[in-house]
Motif scaffolding. Sequence first.
Motif, mmCIF file in Angstrom:
data_model
loop_
_atom_site.group_PDB
_atom_site.id
_atom_site.type_symbol
_atom_site.label_atom_id
_atom_site.label_comp_id
_atom_site.label_asym_id
_atom_site.label_seq_id
_atom_site.Cartn_x
_atom_site.Cartn_y
_atom_site.Cartn_z
ATOM 1 N N THR A 52 43.223 37.498 38.919
ATOM 2 C CA THR A 52 42.374 36.345 39.227
ATOM 3 C C THR A 52 40.962 36.821 39.530
ATOM 4 O O THR A 52 40.483 36.748 40.671
ATOM 5 C CB THR A 52 42.951 35.545 40.411
ATOM 6 O OG1 THR A 52 44.349 35.324 40.187
ATOM 7 C CG2 THR A 52 42.270 34.185 40.532
ATOM 8 N N LYS A 53 40.314 37.332 38.517
ATOM 9 C CA LYS A 53 38.934 37.775 38.643
ATOM 10 C C LYS A 53 38.279 37.735 37.279
ATOM 11 O O LYS A 53 38.950 37.820 36.243
ATOM 12 C CB LYS A 53 38.862 39.186 39.244
ATOM 13 C CG LYS A 53 39.638 40.250 38.489
ATOM 14 C CD LYS A 53 39.588 41.579 39.240
ATOM 15 C CE LYS A 53 40.411 42.660 38.531
ATOM 16 N NZ LYS A 53 40.361 43.948 39.268
ATOM 17 N N CYS A 101 37.550 38.522 30.942
ATOM 18 C CA CYS A 101 38.753 38.352 31.750
ATOM 19 C C CYS A 101 39.871 39.232 31.209
ATOM 20 O O CYS A 101 39.788 39.767 30.098
ATOM 21 C CB CYS A 101 39.217 36.895 31.734
ATOM 22 S SG CYS A 101 37.941 35.666 32.069
ATOM 23 N N ILE A 118 31.859 41.792 39.124
ATOM 24 C CA ILE A 118 33.184 41.192 39.150
ATOM 25 C C ILE A 118 33.262 40.216 40.318
ATOM 26 O O ILE A 118 32.879 40.550 41.443
ATOM 27 C CB ILE A 118 34.284 42.252 39.273
ATOM 28 C CG1 ILE A 118 34.344 43.100 37.991
ATOM 29 C CG2 ILE A 118 35.642 41.613 39.524
ATOM 30 C CD1 ILE A 118 35.391 44.186 38.023
ATOM 31 N N THR A 119 33.729 39.018 40.042
ATOM 32 C CA THR A 119 33.851 37.999 41.080
ATOM 33 C C THR A 119 35.257 37.390 41.042
ATOM 34 O O THR A 119 35.987 37.537 40.063
ATOM 35 C CB THR A 119 32.800 36.887 40.894
ATOM 36 O OG1 THR A 119 32.852 36.405 39.536
ATOM 37 C CG2 THR A 119 31.408 37.402 41.180
ATOM 38 N N TYR A 120 35.586 36.694 42.127
ATOM 39 C CA TYR A 120 36.938 36.168 42.301
ATOM 40 C C TYR A 120 36.870 34.647 42.465
ATOM 41 O O TYR A 120 36.406 34.156 43.491
ATOM 42 C CB TYR A 120 37.595 36.823 43.519
ATOM 43 C CG TYR A 120 37.668 38.328 43.390
ATOM 44 C CD1 TYR A 120 38.810 38.943 42.903
ATOM 45 C CD2 TYR A 120 36.577 39.131 43.741
ATOM 46 C CE1 TYR A 120 38.877 40.319 42.768
ATOM 47 C CE2 TYR A 120 36.627 40.512 43.602
ATOM 48 C CZ TYR A 120 37.779 41.098 43.113
ATOM 49 O OH TYR A 120 37.834 42.465 42.968
ATOM 50 N N LYS A 123 39.742 32.660 46.516
ATOM 51 C CA LYS A 123 39.867 33.585 47.640
ATOM 52 C C LYS A 123 40.663 32.923 48.754
ATOM 53 O O LYS A 123 40.357 31.805 49.159
ATOM 54 C CB LYS A 123 38.488 34.009 48.161
ATOM 55 C CG LYS A 123 37.718 34.922 47.218
ATOM 56 C CD LYS A 123 36.408 35.362 47.845
ATOM 57 C CE LYS A 123 35.641 36.303 46.921
ATOM 58 N NZ LYS A 123 34.351 36.727 47.520
#
Length: 436
Positions: A52-53, A101, A118-120, A123
Amino acid sequence: MHFSLKEENYVVIENGSFKIKAIKGVSDTNRFPSVPGYVWFRTLFSARLIPTKVGRKIEDQENQNSEAQIEVISSPDISEPNSPNSSTLPKRNSKEPKYICGAQLEEAKEKFADNFQITYPIKRGVIQNWEELEALWRHILLKELNIKRARNECPVLVSVPNSWKRDDYERITQLFFETFNAPGLYIANQALMTMYGFGSLTGLVVDIGYGKTEITPVIDCSVQYHAAQVIPIAGQDFDEYFLSLLLSDSKFMEEYGDTPDLEFARAIKETDICEIPEDPYQIDNEKLERMEVDYLEKKVYEPLFNPQLINRHGILSLPEAISLAISLCETDRRNILWESITVTGGSSLVKGFKERLETELRLYLSASENYGDFQVKEVKFLKLPEYFTNLRERPDLGGFLGSSITAKLSFPDPKGFINKVDYNEHGPSVIHTKGY
């Protein structure tokens, strides 16, 4: 409206803070992979396990912010010409950032190095960025599951945690109908899906995820949202706590000869060498007898039982949260909740977890031998049904199994899900007419 009702077209997407499970085709819910890891999930289970990033080049983001913003909603080949739904979502830019992805993410990170971010999108169970989550879903549907958007014949079941609200449901609905052109949609609660996977309609679901631990009572297929509890302690906290233990152990640091990082701690945590002792005092006794890393491996999950170990003050421990969740339910249903506890999530697989939890929960039971009608006699845990011979030892897959079963039962019934006719008539608010 027409689409194939063949089970090989049904799609299930289970959303998590660390991984997203997705599958196309639910004809055999008892199939189980033989080798752990991403590869078996992909090849044998006909499913995908996607981190999930998302990632993108930093310069792409900067270029996008500096360009003129052309506002559009969705491409004309996907949206209905007279759709009443065009005002629900914020308008998007015609030039969308290019997200990377899945399996290509690590390769891109290595290639672009400091120029890559890289981001999520999710959270601790809460959506942080809708644009990123949409890009991740697009990758799963169009690339991983190879669905053709222009001729999409795949209805989708999306399972979500308790923390996602009705506004989120409306946004999901619009995205899947307008952006992904899905012919049908079912939004399912993850706790309820877990109960279905375990073959029960009433029970208490303890889901130990990556970002949070959720305790959810379910009574006669009804999620008791008012009684549900959330503990902001889960997999990522166990990783960080274990790393801090390793760094503070001089003997280990001397023998290891390098500075361990979070990935190293997680890798050890996910092996079979970690366990939870039934007696918490056993850990301190072993520490007095020997200074070896294996005593640290028995402390990894202790913050769930004692949040103060990681400086989380004012937070309920897992046994306290379970007791509170049950106490907030109807008096005459509490007994069955105590006797129908379902433990799921990746961290629930650690050796000794149920035994330790049962030991801790006994403190909340009545010590009297003169039991009344509503007094709890014992704690019991549910197991996956025996007829799922390949899955019965994997309670962490209970929710995904329940989602697959629900898809099999719901999509053949035109009234069992939101279809395109419903959506075109009501727009995203159709979820209210469907009882969400």
